[in-house]
Design a protein around this motif. Structure first.
Motif, PDB file in Angstrom:
ATOM      1  N   UNK A 223       4.464  -2.422  -5.083  1.00 21.85           N
ATOM      2  CA  UNK A 223       5.785  -2.674  -5.682  1.00 21.85           C
ATOM      3  C   UNK A 223       6.929  -2.138  -4.822  1.00 21.85           C
ATOM      4  N   UNK A 224       8.017  -2.899  -4.765  1.00 26.05           N
ATOM      5  CA  UNK A 224       9.203  -2.546  -3.976  1.00 26.05           C
ATOM      6  C   UNK A 224      10.346  -2.275  -4.957  1.00 26.05           C
ATOM      7  N   UNK A 225      10.810  -1.035  -4.995  1.00 28.92           N
ATOM      8  CA  UNK A 225      11.875  -0.697  -5.951  1.00 28.92           C
ATOM      9  C   UNK A 225      13.171  -1.393  -5.586  1.00 28.92           C
ATOM     10  N   UNK A 236       2.692   2.918 -15.366  1.00 28.27           N
ATOM     11  CA  UNK A 236       1.269   2.585 -15.542  1.00 28.27           C
ATOM     12  C   UNK A 236       1.037   1.101 -15.841  1.00 28.27           C
ATOM     13  N   UNK A 237       1.930   0.472 -16.617  1.00 22.10           N
ATOM     14  CA  UNK A 237       1.660  -0.932 -16.959  1.00 22.10           C
ATOM     15  C   UNK A 237       1.689  -1.812 -15.709  1.00 22.10           C
ATOM     16  N   UNK A 238       2.428  -1.389 -14.678  1.00 20.99           N
ATOM     17  CA  UNK A 238       2.461  -2.159 -13.427  1.00 20.99           C
ATOM     18  C   UNK A 238       1.266  -1.816 -12.536  1.00 20.99           C
TER      19      UNK A 238
ATOM     20  N   UNK B 113       9.685 -10.513 -10.200  1.00 19.20           N
ATOM     21  CA  UNK B 113      10.939  -9.760 -10.210  1.00 19.20           C
ATOM     22  C   UNK B 113      11.094  -9.091 -11.572  1.00 19.20           C
ATOM     23  N   UNK B 114      10.999  -7.767 -11.573  1.00 24.76           N
ATOM     24  CA  UNK B 114      11.017  -7.007 -12.820  1.00 24.76           C
ATOM     25  C   UNK B 114      12.388  -6.354 -12.984  1.00 24.76           C
ATOM     26  N   UNK B 212      12.361  -3.691  -9.908  1.00 27.40           N
ATOM     27  CA  UNK B 212      12.005  -3.992  -8.516  1.00 27.40           C
ATOM     28  C   UNK B 212      11.194  -5.260  -8.455  1.00 27.40           C
ATOM     29  N   UNK B 213      10.532  -5.427  -7.335  1.00 30.13           N
ATOM     30  CA  UNK B 213       9.742  -6.639  -7.131  1.00 30.13           C
ATOM     31  C   UNK B 213       8.303  -6.257  -6.798  1.00 30.13           C
ATOM     32  N   UNK B 214       7.364  -6.937  -7.421  1.00 30.20           N
ATOM     33  CA  UNK B 214       5.964  -6.792  -7.054  1.00 30.20           C
ATOM     34  C   UNK B 214       5.607  -8.018  -6.199  1.00 30.20           C
TER      35      UNK B 214
END
Lengths: 267, 267
Positions: A223-225, A236-238, B113-114, B212-214
């Motif tokens: 993941x990229x913030x 945790x869910x991610x 995209x979160x 962020x983005x995963x």
């Protein structure tokens, strides 16, 4: 409980080519839809002079509002998420009685099957197609339920881990299309290459061509913030979503590659 | 040479939603088609009473037989590979003058995209759609050329590294559908989450939600030997394909995740 429901086999959904790869089981078809990040949704223009079906990539998932405890083996609707002013939603709105005829497709590529001759090359894949009538969800309770269902189909638990429920403006700008499914089918290929005798018996061919399967699977990266959130640690869910998807996808593709090819043939 | 061709913007292909993400450049659209392992191909039944477009997952690629040196910025046809008795080929065969109206779609998911609120969640993606008229390739030279093109679009160099060209029976059982493109469009989203002021100004929200983005990308796994070939070492055309695809896909998804979101908004 042990019951296996199937979609009725009629001309429209019958798989003629490589029919040994076909599946009409609800569970199989619904699983493919639910594990595919983007569905391809097709429908015809309201202009009869336009011969081209539209295809839209959309986010959606199977669900049953009437029977929330339904599992993938039960009859379900397909809920698609969209914007209020999009063309598909306008067409569905102008078709309130019967609904807009819609085809939903999902395809996952699991591997490249490399055989002795180009003609026998293939993919390992899982594909599903559903036919149904789409109409807008007007009931507020069902709409919020479906928005949560769709959000959590992308990343489980995301609804609870973000600012929800939607406010009035968000409810107004978002449209949920509910596709009542009338039929569907699935098609799955697993296994290694299948070549014909004319090639497997040729020494010069089998001695010079590498054959096998190159697995293909979707990977969820680090993941990229970004954006406005100030939480630094990836929640945790991610992380658990990432771990589970990566393990499942890679394992499926590897297992499919090593499986016995039931048909023993390429494409 | 520096020339940028675009598909004409008419009602059929104009992107109305999030039009800042739209692209009509031939190069952009053709690239998305050519880097997507499976295309979704849609067309209508010959039975006017059937309201559902068919969607087929098919293998295909852009090419120009008349101008083999054409690059992705040039006008091209879409070549689709199929079996002689499949429904789409039958319909194309019965439509020899004008061709069968066909829509071709390709979608690549590059990231999830979160954002702060479910309503602003999105995917980073690249999608392309082409509209055209499909007819069967009858010319033998063009057919072999297209079969090689399609095979090498799956794994570059595979044609030369397997038993080719096809024999008479293989030529007869394989059909190549050439779609003459009349129009198309693409849509691309990159960048991080875009939330609205009403959420970014709420301390309780920005302090509690990870944004962020995963990144999501297709991975080519370790080849699994199988089938009749006796070559043990994975040949260079496969290892270099694997290396290049894996590097390109992951890098694109990571770069897209870290990019500035030009629109500054979710969906």
């Amino acid at each position: 409980m042990g019951r296996t429901l199937v979609y009725p086999k009629v001309e429209k959904n019958t798989v003629h080519r490589k029919s040994d790869r076909a599946s009409y089981d609800l569970h199989t078809i619904h699983s493919i839809i639910n594990t595919t990040p983007v569905l391809h949704v097709s429908f015809n223009s309201s202009d009869p002079a336009d011969p081209f079906p539209t295809i839209l990539p959309m986010i959606g998932t199977m669900g049953s509002y009437e029977h929330p405890s339904a599992d993938l083996n039960d009859p379900m609707d397909c809920y698609l998420h969209g914007y209020v002013s999009s063309g598909i939603m306008k067409q569905a709105r102008s078709n309130p009685e019967k609904g807009l005829p819609i085809t939903v497709a999902a395809t996952k590529v699991d591997g490249i099957v490399l055989s002795l001759t180009p003609n026998s090359h293939s993919y390992n894949y899982r594909s599903a197609v559903l036919f149904g009538y789409g109409s807008l969800v007007e009931d507020i309770e069902e709409k919020i339920w479906a928005m949560k269902l769709v959000t959590n189909s992308v990343v489980p638990g995301r609804w609870e881990n973000s600012r929800s429920p939607p406010d009035g403006a968000e409810m107004a700008s978002t449209t949920i299309l509910k596709v009542k499914i009338v039929n569907g089918s699935g098609k799955i290929r697993i296994g290694g290459p299948g070549d014909e005798k004319k090639d497997t018996e040729r020494e010069d061919v089998v001695e010079s061509v590498w054959t096998g399967v190159v697995p293909i699977y979707e990977t969820v990266g680090e993941p990229v913030r970004g954006g406005a959130g100030r939480v630094e640690k990836v929640p945790e869910h991610i992380t658990s979503f990432r771990g589970e998807v990566n393990e499942t996808n890679e394992e499926y593709a590897r297992t499919a590659a090593a499986a016995i090819n039931p048909a023993g043939k390429g494409y």
